[in-house]
Design an enzyme around this catalytic site. Structure first.
Site, PDB file in Angstrom:
ATOM      1  N   TYR A 143       0.837  -1.214   0.000  1.00  0.00           N
ATOM      2  CA  TYR A 143       0.000   0.000   0.000  1.00  0.00           C
ATOM      3  C   TYR A 143       0.867   1.258   0.000  1.00  0.00           C
ATOM      4  O   TYR A 143       0.728   2.118  -0.868  1.00  0.00           O
ATOM      5  CB  TYR A 143      -0.915  -0.038   1.223  1.00  0.00           C
ATOM      6  CG  TYR A 143      -1.913   1.091   1.260  1.00  0.00           C
ATOM      7  CD1 TYR A 143      -2.952   1.153   0.335  1.00  0.00           C
ATOM      8  CD2 TYR A 143      -1.825   2.103   2.219  1.00  0.00           C
ATOM      9  CE1 TYR A 143      -3.877   2.187   0.358  1.00  0.00           C
ATOM     10  CE2 TYR A 143      -2.739   3.131   2.248  1.00  0.00           C
ATOM     11  CZ  TYR A 143      -3.765   3.184   1.320  1.00  0.00           C
ATOM     12  OH  TYR A 143      -4.677   4.215   1.345  1.00  0.00           O
ATOM     13  N   ARG A 184      -9.743  -0.897  10.822  1.00  0.00           N
ATOM     14  CA  ARG A 184      -9.255   0.429  11.193  1.00  0.00           C
ATOM     15  C   ARG A 184      -9.739   0.759  12.597  1.00  0.00           C
ATOM     16  O   ARG A 184     -10.757   0.258  13.049  1.00  0.00           O
ATOM     17  CB  ARG A 184      -9.708   1.478  10.179  1.00  0.00           C
ATOM     18  CG  ARG A 184      -8.806   1.435   8.958  1.00  0.00           C
ATOM     19  CD  ARG A 184      -9.064   2.572   8.025  1.00  0.00           C
ATOM     20  NE  ARG A 184     -10.072   2.228   7.037  1.00  0.00           N
ATOM     21  CZ  ARG A 184     -10.248   2.909   5.926  1.00  0.00           C
ATOM     22  NH1 ARG A 184      -9.504   3.939   5.662  1.00  0.00           N
ATOM     23  NH2 ARG A 184     -11.186   2.558   5.061  1.00  0.00           N
TER      24      ARG A 184
END
Length: 311
Positions: A143, A184
């Site tokens: 990422y 998250r």
């Protein structure tokens, strides 16, 4: 205008589409539904100015558009580490194809980059001229490095082919429509608190993050797109909170009886993350307006509705 939003059925993409539709634009939403969801754009499906394309941007596509908001990419560690090769392909091939499209049809192109390009920063807060401290072979690099390459491609297309680009570096964003299982920190805590489970804090909870409510972020993206500055520009909330403070705020709001438990820190987890947004303030006249307590309130009620519906 005709506007393409890649990743438009995702968390941020669908909120952006809501704003663009409200302003009367023609919107094409492109998504492969890896982390996006049809329910996020359901209300637009029968609208004459809205079009949904199920497409994977690691394959080329031909369209006629005026602007491209390029948001497609799984953005939470759980999803981008599940298939790291796919993640870096999305960042590299996907961005390459979208820049090629922008070049062909002379569209303005906005890249949703990330604060992850700063890695585990040695400089605090992070301003746009900081070059980052990234592990190129770490488990997050599909990422981090993927987005760094995406920025490289954007600037090279700009310099070599005159493509009109905008680069936004997005810091932690939260709000309704976040995936329940995206790993998250906000969604983790909210789901745990609503289910009456202990809130899991990694490390001692002293690591910090900044949390920007999604409508503030969308406003920033639109201002950047329709402004004359290429970027990169940081978009995020400069308010810095420790993870423990966030856990306690959600615990108090949702379920004061849940306990907080501590687990070891994952690999390559940044210690501190806070945007320097002076560029966004000066050049775009933008700064976040929604306080954490108000944003969390809206987020919790959205999660509560979804979790109840699943029972």
């Amino acid at each position: 205008m005709r506007i393409l939003v890649t990743g438009g059925a995702g968390f941020i993409g669908s909120h952006l589409i809501d704003r663009l539709m409200a302003e009367g634009h023609e919107v094409i939403c492109l998504d492969n539904f890896y982390t996006g969801h049809k329910r996020n754009i359901l209300k637009w499906l029968s609208h004459p100015y809205f079009e949904l394309l199920r497409h994977d941007i690691t394959e080329p596509i031909r369209l006629e558009v005026d602007q491209i908001y390029h948001l497609a990419c799984p953005a939470s560690p759980v999803h981008y580490q599940y298939n790291p090769v796919k993640t870096i392909k999305t960042n590299v091939m996907g961005t390459l194809y979208m820049l090629g499209l922008a070049k062909r049809v002379k569209a303005r192109f906005l890249l949703a980059s990330t604060s992850e390009v700063y890695g585990d920063p040695d400089v605090h807060p992070q301003s746009e001229d900081y070059r980052g401290n990234v592990n190129p072979i770490g488990i997050r690099s599909c990422y981090d490095e993927g987005k760094r390459v995406a920025e490289t491609l954007a600037f090279d297309y700009h310099r070599q082919n005159g493509v009109d680009i905008r680069v936004a570096r997005i810091f932690n964003t939260y709000g309704p429509r976040m995936l329940e299982n995206d790993g998250r920190v906000v969604s983790n805590f909210v789901v745990q608190a609503l289910k009456g489970e202990p809130l899991t804090v990694y490390g001692d909870g002293s690591q910090t993050r900044s949390f920007c409510y999604v409508s503030d972020l969308v406003e920033g993206l639109m201002r950047l797109m329709n402004n004359d500055h290429t970027g990169p520009i940081n978009l995020g909330n400069p308010g810095e909170y420790t993870i423990l403070e966030l856990a306690q705020a959600i615990q108090k709001m949702v379920n004061p009886d849940t306990e907080i438990i501590f687990k070891p820190l994952p690999q390559d987890d940044p210690r501190r993350r806070q945007p320097d947004i002076s560029k966004a303030k000066t050049l775009l006249g933008w700064e976040p307006t929604i306080p954490l307590s108000e944003g969390l309130d809206l987020t919790v009620s959205d999660f509560r509705k979804r979790l109840t519906a699943q029972e």
